[in-house]
Write a protein that holds these residues in place. Structure first.
Motif, PDB file in Angstrom:
ATOM      1  N   ALA A 156      25.969 -26.031 -30.631  1.00 23.18           N
ATOM      2  CA  ALA A 156      25.804 -24.597 -30.898  1.00 23.18           C
ATOM      3  C   ALA A 156      24.347 -24.168 -30.850  1.00 23.18           C
ATOM      4  N   ILE A 162      27.607 -18.158 -30.582  1.00 24.25           N
ATOM      5  CA  ILE A 162      28.697 -17.717 -31.458  1.00 24.25           C
ATOM      6  C   ILE A 162      28.394 -16.288 -31.904  1.00 24.25           C
ATOM      7  N   ARG A 204      19.718 -18.466 -33.217  1.00 23.44           N
ATOM      8  CA  ARG A 204      21.172 -18.239 -33.218  1.00 23.44           C
ATOM      9  C   ARG A 204      21.561 -17.066 -34.107  1.00 23.44           C
TER      10      ARG A 204
END
Length: 543
Positions: A156, A162, A204
């Motif tokens: 990730a 995400i 992120r």
């Protein structure tokens, strides 16, 4: 377009080298290499001083908090416990938002998810994410409408984005493959990430609104870390690189345009290892009898399909022929981690007494096998994480190393099953000599060393020997052995063979400290060597 080029995996470096060759033939082709944290100077130079274009991202501000436990807490709590506490802090003290937690291993992810689910927060979904997770479960991180906490490996970090993440909990570690010169095999230790990786993790969050990255290490630690992660080509045993390149028809690594070129000595050592393993051979070129190129043998093609360290894949090829795959799969994983046995100075005698039950009189490898069987024999009866750790504590075993061993065993079994699935689909099976009725490659039922018959002992150790032919040695006196390549070896004092004058042995580690030691050894029958060694043996004839 080649994205996420900073990851510098072997696949990315191969792809960059292939495209670099292609550009010489195709001047019309345009190449764009992209990354958020790339060594732009090195990449530009590798592609004939290509221009560098910087593009600003549209991110919301992201704050960073360094959350470091005090010395007493650090002894009692590992990064899993600290990450769970960080999530509780974000849930308690910060505005609502989705949370992404970075963990180094699958086992850590599952453990963290269990602990978070135990908090029983209403209307919150806890989701694991790692590369081997079924696709349907991976899709939940995109489709789940409830507030979510995603616990992921560094898949990730760059490989996917995400949606909706507002908070990141960064443990600061990842499983990073490294070559261990002492053992000449690849390991997957849990290591600190680079600053570039930490910045990727931070990036992120802050994509939907203001974000916060909680780092479970200090700012001083962050600033002291390497700027970029070392590329795989410089962290790998080149025997594996050469095997893959030969299988893919990519030629000699010294002629291949890698961004970071491996050393000539390392490449030659890699070829020597593959010849020793029977994976490659030289064949004559089209003109004249002189050998001109390397090609894979039947055994080498089977090894290449497993995509494991060549020494381990060679062991597994032989294990299939010897009908001892379950045992050798466990040992192949064991050889990739440090010995899980612990011997605290203040409890040395107590630890020795406990470890005595695991020993086999002729083999350090079977001691590892007995540890595995006892661990998995008792492990399923244990409930909480505290009980599992207590089991390891009482038996003077390292819980993190046992957990890592189990993880790597899963990887080995997965590689074997993929190979067998390919064979069932009708692929030819080069060099296969496996006896019929081979057992399942999954976790076997516990066996005690007393149940290892002479036949099974021979099968297991011939498989090990096939991967470590250059580590044989013959007894001279006391604990001194004459090793291959004119090496004088001393048997490691911790071996079960120490002081026994074991005749002929094979070891998986030859390491120099105060002297040259052979570690992790077993007694072997020298009659096995001619069949396994083949053309490596020197022969003399007389009347």
């Amino acid at each position: 377009v080649i994205d996420e080029a900073h990851e510098r995996s072997l696949n990315i470096d191969f792809l960059l080298g292939i495209v670099r060759r292609l550009l010489d033939e195709r001047p019309d082709l345009k190449l764009v290499i992209t990354s958020a944290t790339m060594d732009t100077e090195k990449f530009s130079k590798a592609f004939k001083n290509a221009p560098v274009v910087e593009v600003s991202g549209r991110l919301y501000p992201v704050d960073v908090e360094y959350r470091v436990p005090d010395a007493e807490e650090a002894e009692d709590k590992d990064y899993v416990d600290q990450a769970v506490e960080a999530v509780e802090y974000l849930r308690r003290d910060k505005p609502r938002g989705d949370i992404l937690v970075f963990m180094p291993t699958e086992q850590d992810i599952l453990e963290t998810c269990r602990m978070l689910e135990g908090r029983k927060w209403p209307a919150v979904k806890v989701l694991p994410l790692f590369s081997r997770l079924p696709a349907g479960q991976q899709r939940l991180v995109y489709t789940e409408t409830l507030p979510k906490i995603v616990v992921a490996t560094n898949v990730a970090e760059t490989s996917l984005t995400i949606p909706g993440i507002r908070y990141v909990v960064d443990t600061g570690v990842a499983r990073i493959a490294q070559y261990q010169p002492g053992t000449r095999i690849n390991s997957l230790p849990i290591s600190p990430i680079s600053r570039a990786s930490a910045d990727q993790r931070k990036g992120r969050c802050g994509r939907v609104k203001e974000g916060l990255c909680v780092r479970l290490y200090s700012q001083e630690e962050y600033e002291a870390r390497d700027e970029f992660t070392s590329p795989e080509i410089l962290r790998s045993d080149l025997a594996e690189v050469i095997l893959r390149m030969t299988d893919l028809g990519l030629g000699d690594p010294l002629d291949f345009p890698f961004i970071d070129r491996p050393s000539t000595k390392a490449v030659h050592d890699g070829y020597d290892t593959l010849v020793e393993l029977g994976a490659i051979r030289k064949v004559a070129g089209p003109r004249g009898p002189r050998p001109a190129r390397w090609e894979l043998t039947d055994t080498g093609r089977t090894m290449a399909r497993m995509q494991l360290d060549p020494r381990l894949s060679r062991m597994l090829v032989e294990a299939r022929a010897e009908n001892c795959v379950p045992e050798v799969a466990v040992l192949a994983a064991a050889l990739s981690v440090r010995d899980p046995r612990e011997r605290p100075p203040e409890k040395a005698q107590q630890a020795d007494a406990v470890h005595e039950a695991f020993k086999h009189p002729d083999s350090d490898f079977l001691a590892r096998l007995n540890i595995w069987n006892r661990y998995h024999g008792d492990f399923e009866k244990l409930g909480s994480l505290v009980q599992k750790r207590r089991f390891c504590h009482e038996n003077f075993l390292s819980f993190p190393r046992m957990r890592e061993w189990a993880y790597l065993h899963t990887e080995v079994v997965s590689a074997l099953r993929e190979l067998e699935a390919g064979e069932r689909r009708g692929r030819p099976r080069p060099g296969a000599k496996r006896a019929p009725g081979n057992r399942d490659t999954g976790i076997m039922s516990p066996i005690l060393h007393a149940d290892v018959s002479p036949v099974l002992y021979g099968a297991i150790h011939r498989a090990i020997l096939s991967g470590y032919l250059s580590n044989i040695a013959a007894h001279k006196e006391k604990n001194q052995y004459a090793g291959a390549k004119n090496r004088e070896l001393t048997l490691w004092p911790g071996s079960v063979l120490f002081g026994k004058g074991a005749g002929w042995i094979v070891s998986t580690e030859v390491v120099r400290t105060s002297r040259l030691f052979a570690r992790t050894a077993a007694r072997i029958d020298p009659a096995w060597l001619e069949r396994l060694g083949g053309p490596l043996c020197k022969r003399a004839y007389s009347d």
